[in-house]
Design an enzyme around this catalytic site. Structure first.
Site, PDB file in Angstrom:
ATOM      1  CG  ASP A   1      -1.807  -1.239   1.260  1.00 56.36           C
ATOM      2  OD1 ASP A   1      -2.204  -1.717   0.193  1.00 56.36           O
ATOM      3  OD2 ASP A   1      -2.060  -1.746   2.379  1.00 56.36           O
TER       4      ASP A   1
ATOM      5  CG  HIS B   1      -2.219  -1.968  -6.881  1.00 58.68           C
ATOM      6  ND1 HIS B   1      -1.423  -2.572  -7.808  1.00 58.68           N
ATOM      7  CD2 HIS B   1      -1.866  -2.515  -5.688  1.00 58.68           C
ATOM      8  CE1 HIS B   1      -0.634  -3.439  -7.207  1.00 58.68           C
ATOM      9  NE2 HIS B   1      -0.885  -3.432  -5.917  1.00 58.68           N
ATOM     10  CB  THR B   2      -5.969   3.698  -4.803  1.00 64.49           C
ATOM     11  OG1 THR B   2      -6.103   2.783  -3.724  1.00 64.49           O
ATOM     12  CG2 THR B   2      -7.173   4.606  -4.870  1.00 64.49           C
TER      13      THR B   2
ATOM     14  CB  THR C   1      -6.550 -10.464   1.513  1.00 62.43           C
ATOM     15  OG1 THR C   1      -6.038 -11.515   0.688  1.00 62.43           O
ATOM     16  CG2 THR C   1      -5.473  -9.407   1.708  1.00 62.43           C
TER      17      THR C   1
ATOM     18  N   GLY D   1     -10.744  -3.463   3.757  1.00 67.44           N
ATOM     19  CA  GLY D   1     -11.385  -2.424   4.556  1.00 67.44           C
ATOM     20  C   GLY D   1     -10.873  -2.374   5.993  1.00 67.44           C
TER      21      GLY D   1
ATOM     22  CE  LYS E   1      -9.869   2.871  12.592  1.00 69.74           C
ATOM     23  NZ  LYS E   1      -9.902   3.413  13.958  1.00 69.74           N
TER      24      LYS E   1
HETATM   25  P1  GDP Z   1      -0.758   0.320  -3.527  1.00 66.55           P
HETATM   26  O1  GDP Z   1      -1.362  -0.941  -3.038  1.00 66.55           O
HETATM   27  O2  GDP Z   1       0.716   0.371  -3.290  1.00 66.55           O
HETATM   28  O3  GDP Z   1      -1.098   0.646  -4.952  1.00 66.55           O
HETATM   29  O4  GDP Z   1      -1.374   1.493  -2.636  1.00 66.55           O
HETATM   30  P2  GDP Z   1      -2.915   1.630  -2.158  1.00 66.55           P
HETATM   31  O5  GDP Z   1      -3.705   2.128  -3.290  1.00 66.55           O
HETATM   32  O6  GDP Z   1      -3.356   0.415  -1.462  1.00 66.55           O
HETATM   33  O7  GDP Z   1      -2.758   2.708  -1.023  1.00 66.55           O
HETATM   34  C1  GDP Z   1      -2.195   3.959  -1.255  1.00 66.55           C
HETATM   35  C2  GDP Z   1      -3.217   5.042  -0.900  1.00 66.55           C
HETATM   36  O8  GDP Z   1      -2.574   6.284  -0.811  1.00 66.55           O
HETATM   37  C3  GDP Z   1      -4.282   5.215  -1.956  1.00 66.55           C
HETATM   38  O9  GDP Z   1      -5.477   5.598  -1.325  1.00 66.55           O
HETATM   39  C4  GDP Z   1      -3.753   6.349  -2.815  1.00 66.55           C
HETATM   40  O10 GDP Z   1      -4.778   7.093  -3.476  1.00 66.55           O
HETATM   41  C5  GDP Z   1      -3.085   7.198  -1.776  1.00 66.55           C
HETATM   42  N1  GDP Z   1      -1.919   7.956  -2.233  1.00 66.55           N
HETATM   43  C6  GDP Z   1      -0.936   7.565  -3.071  1.00 66.55           C
HETATM   44  N2  GDP Z   1       0.021   8.508  -3.138  1.00 66.55           N
HETATM   45  C7  GDP Z   1      -0.373   9.520  -2.331  1.00 66.55           C
HETATM   46  C8  GDP Z   1       0.213  10.764  -1.953  1.00 66.55           C
HETATM   47  O11 GDP Z   1       1.308  11.132  -2.374  1.00 66.55           O
HETATM   48  N3  GDP Z   1      -0.504  11.527  -1.054  1.00 66.55           N
HETATM   49  C9  GDP Z   1      -1.708  11.144  -0.563  1.00 66.55           C
HETATM   50  N4  GDP Z   1      -2.321  11.936   0.297  1.00 66.55           N
HETATM   51  N5  GDP Z   1      -2.276   9.969  -0.901  1.00 66.55           N
HETATM   52  C10 GDP Z   1      -1.616   9.171  -1.758  1.00 66.55           C
HETATM   53  P1  IMO Z   2      -0.890  -4.208  -2.218  1.00 64.62           P
HETATM   54  O1  IMO Z   2      -0.493  -4.728  -3.588  1.00 64.62           O
HETATM   55  C1  IMO Z   2      -0.984  -4.741   2.112  1.00 64.62           C
HETATM   56  C2  IMO Z   2      -0.869  -8.869   3.576  1.00 64.62           C
HETATM   57  C3  IMO Z   2      -2.157  -9.266   4.281  1.00 64.62           C
HETATM   58  C4  IMO Z   2      -1.629 -10.299   5.255  1.00 64.62           C
HETATM   59  C5  IMO Z   2      -0.529 -10.991   4.452  1.00 64.62           C
HETATM   60  C6  IMO Z   2      -0.954 -12.302   3.801  1.00 64.62           C
HETATM   61  O2  IMO Z   2      -2.172  -3.477  -2.201  1.00 64.62           O
HETATM   62  O3  IMO Z   2       0.240  -3.460  -1.602  1.00 64.62           O
HETATM   63  P2  IMO Z   2      -2.544 -12.913   1.763  1.00 64.62           P
HETATM   64  O4  IMO Z   2      -4.004 -12.650   1.558  1.00 64.62           O
HETATM   65  O5  IMO Z   2      -1.674 -12.358   0.683  1.00 64.62           O
HETATM   66  O6  IMO Z   2      -2.255 -14.357   2.034  1.00 64.62           O
HETATM   67  O7  IMO Z   2      -2.194 -12.139   3.127  1.00 64.62           O
HETATM   68  O8  IMO Z   2      -0.134 -10.081   3.454  1.00 64.62           O
HETATM   69  N1  IMO Z   2      -1.057  -8.318   2.221  1.00 64.62           N
HETATM   70  C7  IMO Z   2      -1.052  -7.011   1.937  1.00 64.62           C
HETATM   71  N2  IMO Z   2      -0.958  -5.934   2.727  1.00 64.62           N
HETATM   72  N3  IMO Z   2      -1.074  -4.576   0.780  1.00 64.62           N
HETATM   73  C8  IMO Z   2      -1.141  -5.646  -0.040  1.00 64.62           C
HETATM   74  O9  IMO Z   2      -1.129  -5.559  -1.383  1.00 64.62           O
HETATM   75  C9  IMO Z   2      -1.174  -6.935   0.533  1.00 64.62           C
HETATM   76  N4  IMO Z   2      -1.245  -8.188   0.036  1.00 64.62           N
HETATM   77  C10 IMO Z   2      -1.171  -9.024   1.066  1.00 64.62           C
HETATM   78  O10 IMO Z   2      -2.735  -8.165   4.932  1.00 64.62           O
HETATM   79  O11 IMO Z   2      -1.021  -9.663   6.355  1.00 64.62           O
HETATM   80 MG    MG Z   3      -2.830  -1.633  -1.735  1.00 63.72          MG
END
Ligand code: GDP
Ligand code: IMO
Ligand code: MG
Length: 457
Positions: free
Chosen positions: A43, A71-72, A163, A334, A336
């Site tokens: 994330d 991924h957002t 997950t 979802g 935290k």
């Molecule tokens: P990923 O799994 O690595 O693609 O990341 P996620 O999408 O799970 O989580 C990253 C969150 O941070 C998302 O809600 C993005 O929209 C947000 N985000 C990414 N870059 C920035 C940033 O530079 N600033 C802020 N405020 N939010 C960001």
């Molecule tokens: P992105 O690509 C954050 C974490 C889960 C759990 C562990 C194992 O969005 O960064 P799994 O379902 O893969 O067997 O869970 O890995 N986990 C992630 N945490 N971002 C992810 O993906 C994750 N993919 C798996 O929360 O602790």
């Molecule tokens: Mg993510």
């Protein structure tokens, strides 16, 4: 003669085109591939970085993981979340490829596509290519994921916090050579059905409470298979052609992250695939020589979803502020996210494995209101600094973190679009991180949307 790994060295061998009929001279390395990887516990904002690069990419690929990823991408005020689809699917001019290393839950894939189509994503099925070697995640893998979590809780008093997308069970089936692949589903359906039934029986013998309506599952799988068929290719040959045809920009979107890697992560609190650079080669059939830039994505602080050691975690007002200001809620589950200070020990460790050529530092803006900001720079055990990242989780739980403290800049950075727009204190924070990791920071994120990314060079 000294060994050399460089492509140049091969140039003078005057080898003819390789004998297999693949018409290319030995000295032609082909197109280079850029890889985007998570440098923490996931994330970090990989989706946003990929989206930025995907605007110029010809092919965007996923190489590992499944719909455990979330991924957002925010474009024109619209927020998309991608789980199995590469984030590059948003670019109508690029092809998206799901490689052999990915595990695919077909209902999840189509649900995701249809959901995003309602948001305005057009023509995604025509731009998606799926490797015939990719393994399938079945509904019962997801049920088993839940059962295993319950079992872990009952036996050890703690689960992993997966997950529950069936990732662990599907990769287990793959490793135990009973898994079923896309090519099986699209091949002889009788053979597929019999293998599917055997796999169900195998899991039922391990989990007697597992009930599966086999005929209903097979009927649905057959329907999904037909919808998938036009997208399916031999992934290796597709990639070979992409690497050795006309000049192309190829991008690999890592899922999950280094500290969740099955080999290098905080085992056993990890996912079940290689989320580090090797996964790009094995998950797509890319020779290592074709790997070009490796971009590490790191947040300006640290988050983690699920269970496991987290040395810089802040179970206090700072952690709560990061969680609320950063909207740190899992995109897939979802839940935290746990929050803490930036831990440069883990980012350096991720760099040891991945060899980052540059870093994207995201979410700097979340730190805007802090009086002071800490960064973990080293771990101590029994009062002494350790040079490595501990393999053993009990040891990791015990490390003492050494911090560097920075004054907060207490200025809104969300409108900054270039380096000079950032307050000097924020610049100092960024430069410290860059020097400590020893990798240039190429982008700094100051907001969710595409334009909120400062490009440094
Ligand atoms: P990923 O799994 O690595 O693609 O990341 P996620 O999408 O799970 O989580 C990253 C969150 O941070 C998302 O809600 C993005 O929209 C947000 N985000 C990414 N870059 C920035 C940033 O530079 N600033 C802020 N405020 N939010 C960001
Ligand atoms: P992105 O690509 C954050 C974490 C889960 C759990 C562990 C194992 O969005 O960064 P799994 O379902 O893969 O067997 O869970 O890995 N986990 C992630 N945490 N971002 C992810 O993906 C994750 N993919 C798996 O929360 O602790
Ligand atoms: Mg993510």
């Amino acid at each position: 003669m000294a060994l050399s790994w460089s492509a140049k060295e091969h140039k003078n061998t005057n080898q003819p085109a390789v004998a297999t009929g693949l018409k290319r001279p030995r000295n032609d390395v082909g197109n280079k591939v850029a890889v985007v990887l998570g440098a923490q516990w996931g994330d970090e904002g990989k989706g946003k970085v990929v989206d930025l690069l995907a605007t110029q990419a010809d092919v965007v690929c996923r190489c590992q993981g499944g719909n455990n990823a979330g991924h957002t991408v925010v474009v024109d005020g619209k927020e998309y979340d991608f789980h199995l689809l590469p984030s590059g699917i948003i670019n109508p001019k690029s092809i998206s490829l799901i490689g052999n290393g990915v595990v695919i839950h077909l209902p999840g894939l189509f649900e995701e596509g249809d959901k995003n189509e309602k948001k305005g994503l057009k023509g995604w099925e025509k731009r998606l290519i799926v490797s015939d070697r990719a393994h399938l995640v079945f509904d019962f893998h997801q049920v088993v994921d839940g059962l295993q979590e319950t079992e872990r809780q009952a036996q050890e008093g703690k689960n992993i916090g997966t997950t529950k997308k069936g990732i662990g069970p599907a990769y287990s089936s793959k490793a135990s050579r009973t898994g079923l692949r896309v090519c099986d589903l699209l091949g002889d359906i009788k053979d597929f059905s019999s293998k599917f039934k055997n796999l169900v029986r195998q899991y039922q013998s391990m989990y007697p409470s597992l009930t599966v309506d086999v005929e209903d599952q097979l009927k649905k799988l057959k329907e999904y298979g037909e919808r998938l068929r036009p997208m399916v290719r031999d992934g290796v040959y597709y990639m070979y052609e992409a690497l050795h045809g006309s000049p192309k920009k190829i991008l690999v979107e890592g899922a999950n992250a280094a500290l969740l890697d099955i080999d290098f992560g905080t085992y056993p609190f990890v996912t079940s695939s290689n989320c580090t650079v090797g996964g790009a080669c094995t998950g797509l059939g890319i020779p290592p020589l074709n790997i070009g830039d490796v971009f590490g994505v790191a947040k300006a602080y640290t988050t983690r979803v699920g269970i496991g050691a987290f040395p810089t975690e802040q179970l206090n007002a700072v952690g709560e502020l990061l969680q609320t200001r950063g909207h740190e809620v899992g995109v897939t589950t979802g839940r935290k996210r746990r929050c803490g200070w930036l831990d440069l020990v883990i980012v350096r460790y991720a760099h040891m494995i991945n060899g980052f050529t540059a870093i994207a530092l995201t979410k700097l803006d979340i730190l805007d209101v802090l009086e002071e900001i800490k960064v973990g720079i080293a771990y101590k055990l029994h009062g002494k600094r350790i040079p490595h990242f501990p393999a053993n989780m009990d040891v990791l739980q015990k490390v003492e973190v050494e911090y560097e403290t920075f004054p907060g800049w207490k200025t809104d950075t969300s409108a900054a679009r270039k380096w000079g727009d950032l307050p000097v204190k924020a610049q100092n924070y960024i430069r410290f991180i860059e020097n400590h990791i020893g990798v240039p920071i190429k982008w700094v994120g100051v907001g969710k949307s595409r334009e909120c990314m400062i490009q440094m060079f």
